[in-house]
Design an enzyme around this catalytic site. Structure first.
Site, mmCIF file in Angstrom:
data_model
loop_
_atom_site.group_PDB
_atom_site.id
_atom_site.type_symbol
_atom_site.label_atom_id
_atom_site.label_comp_id
_atom_site.label_asym_id
_atom_site.label_seq_id
_atom_site.Cartn_x
_atom_site.Cartn_y
_atom_site.Cartn_z
ATOM 1 N N ILE A 137 -3.751 -10.108 -9.120
ATOM 2 C CA ILE A 137 -4.649 -10.270 -7.988
ATOM 3 C C ILE A 137 -6.020 -10.743 -8.445
ATOM 4 O O ILE A 137 -6.633 -11.607 -7.812
ATOM 5 C CB ILE A 137 -4.748 -8.946 -7.208
ATOM 6 C CG1 ILE A 137 -3.429 -8.694 -6.466
ATOM 7 C CG2 ILE A 137 -5.906 -8.971 -6.204
ATOM 8 C CD1 ILE A 137 -3.293 -7.298 -5.937
ATOM 9 N N TYR B 221 -2.381 8.362 -10.312
ATOM 10 C CA TYR B 221 -2.845 7.024 -9.933
ATOM 11 C C TYR B 221 -3.528 7.076 -8.568
ATOM 12 O O TYR B 221 -4.613 6.505 -8.378
ATOM 13 C CB TYR B 221 -1.672 6.048 -9.901
ATOM 14 C CG TYR B 221 -2.059 4.659 -9.439
ATOM 15 C CD1 TYR B 221 -2.796 3.812 -10.261
ATOM 16 C CD2 TYR B 221 -1.690 4.202 -8.174
ATOM 17 C CE1 TYR B 221 -3.148 2.542 -9.839
ATOM 18 C CE2 TYR B 221 -2.041 2.932 -7.752
ATOM 19 C CZ TYR B 221 -2.770 2.107 -8.584
ATOM 20 O OH TYR B 221 -3.130 0.844 -8.149
ATOM 21 N N LYS C 42 -7.502 6.126 -7.432
ATOM 22 C CA LYS C 42 -7.897 5.178 -6.394
ATOM 23 C C LYS C 42 -8.701 5.862 -5.283
ATOM 24 O O LYS C 42 -9.568 5.241 -4.663
ATOM 25 C CB LYS C 42 -6.655 4.477 -5.831
ATOM 26 C CG LYS C 42 -6.073 3.436 -6.778
ATOM 27 C CD LYS C 42 -7.099 2.348 -7.080
ATOM 28 C CE LYS C 42 -6.526 1.213 -7.878
ATOM 29 N NZ LYS C 42 -7.521 0.127 -8.117
#
Length: 305
Positions: free
Chosen positions: A25, A172, A176
């Site tokens: 990305i 994870y 975030k």
């Protein structure tokens, strides 16, 4: 919904630093910003992969203004060196905190002994951003990359390093969530000092490498990858389209500080970029302020606003 991701507002004269701009990305964010006229700086850990990404970028966007800086977010010494180089080269108009470590089965640590995902995804970007505040242009924008996984996460301030409770996807998601708490707190602090710099966030939905167009020599999908990924096209998109919400967050003139962009579609997995809502846990101001204080202590980098 009227914002066209293929007609990015002109970015001539602006410098965009994209962490992890040498792959996935991040690469496509860099490509789309370069096509709009920005000078893009690919900040990556691997010098070889970054050179490969620059070659792909210049092939895709002839005449692109692009450069590189070495950055390993899992090493605060590298973060300091990169921030010093970026500060010396002039104002940063767009800082896209994109790079990240994804879930892995075994717990690992950064150079300074932090859990790898929390230390890279959050603490590395926290330190980089604060170190670059003096180098940000007066109307700069900081974009932090979130994830749908934050919606199922909750921070345990007694175990931020996941020493007693390490589960890869859970850890994870926590990293975030920390990223989004930081993005919101950063915007509030900027507003409090009357700064025109905006802190916004974005997530890519479900972005699949196999649905991503080829960018040789960086990425050349084989027939098997295409076949395996084809059924996912109903609910997922390529990393080029996963970059759209990030690019909108970075360039939409109407974007407001504190906003969160993601795909408009079922489950926010794919679709055109639009304003979305974070989970309530990502809007917890008390948790955000507490995380900020802990992050300053852990990194040794402090807010000078």
């Amino acid at each position: 919904m009227t914002w066209d991701p293929r007609a990015v507002p002109p970015q001539d004269g602006r410098t965009a630093v994209i962490t992890g701009g040498n792959a996935g990305i991040g690469y496509h964010v860099a490509e789309q910003l370069a096509r709009a006229g920005a000078h893009v700086v690919l900040a990556g850990r691997s010098a070889e992969r970054t050179r490969t990404a620059l070659a792909a970028l210049r092939a895709a966007v002839p005449g692109a203004r692009a450069s590189e800086v070495r950055l390993d977010l899992a090493d605060l010494d590298s973060v300091h060196r990169a921030a010093g180089r970026l500060t010396a080269t002039g104002p940063v108009d767009l800082l896209v905190n994109n790079a990240g470590v994804t879930a892995s089965g075994k717990r690992a640590e950064t150079a300074q002994g932090f859990e790898l995902m929390f230390g890279t995804n959050h603490l590395g970007h926290f330190a980089l951003t604060l170190l670059l505040v003096p180098a940000l242009a007066t109307d700069a924008r900081v974009v932090s990359l979130g994830s749908l996984t934050h919606t199922r996460a909750h921070l345990d301030f007694d175990d931020l390093q996941s020493r007693s409770d390490y589960r890869s996807m859970t850890t994870y998601g926590r990293s975030k969530l920390a990223v989004l708490l930081f993005a919101g707190e950063l915007d509030r602090r900027l507003r409090a000092i009357g700064s025109a710099v905006r802190s916004v966030a974005a997530h890519p939905g479900w972005a699949v490498q196999g649905l991503t167009p080829a960018r040789p020599p960086l990425w050349e999908p084989g027939a098997l990858a295409r076949v395996r990924s084809a059924p996912l096209a109903l609910i997922a998109q390529g990393k080029d389209r996963g970059a759209w919400p990030v690019v909108r967050a970075a360039t939409d003139r109407e974007a407001l500080g504190g906003q969160y962009f993601g795909p408009f579609g079922p489950g926010s997995l794919k679709g055109p970029p639009s304003v979305r809502s974070t989970a309530e846990s990502a809007r917890d101001r008390e948790a955000a302020a507490r995380l900020w204080a802990v992050s300053e202590e852990l990194t040794g980098v402090r807010w000078e606003g």
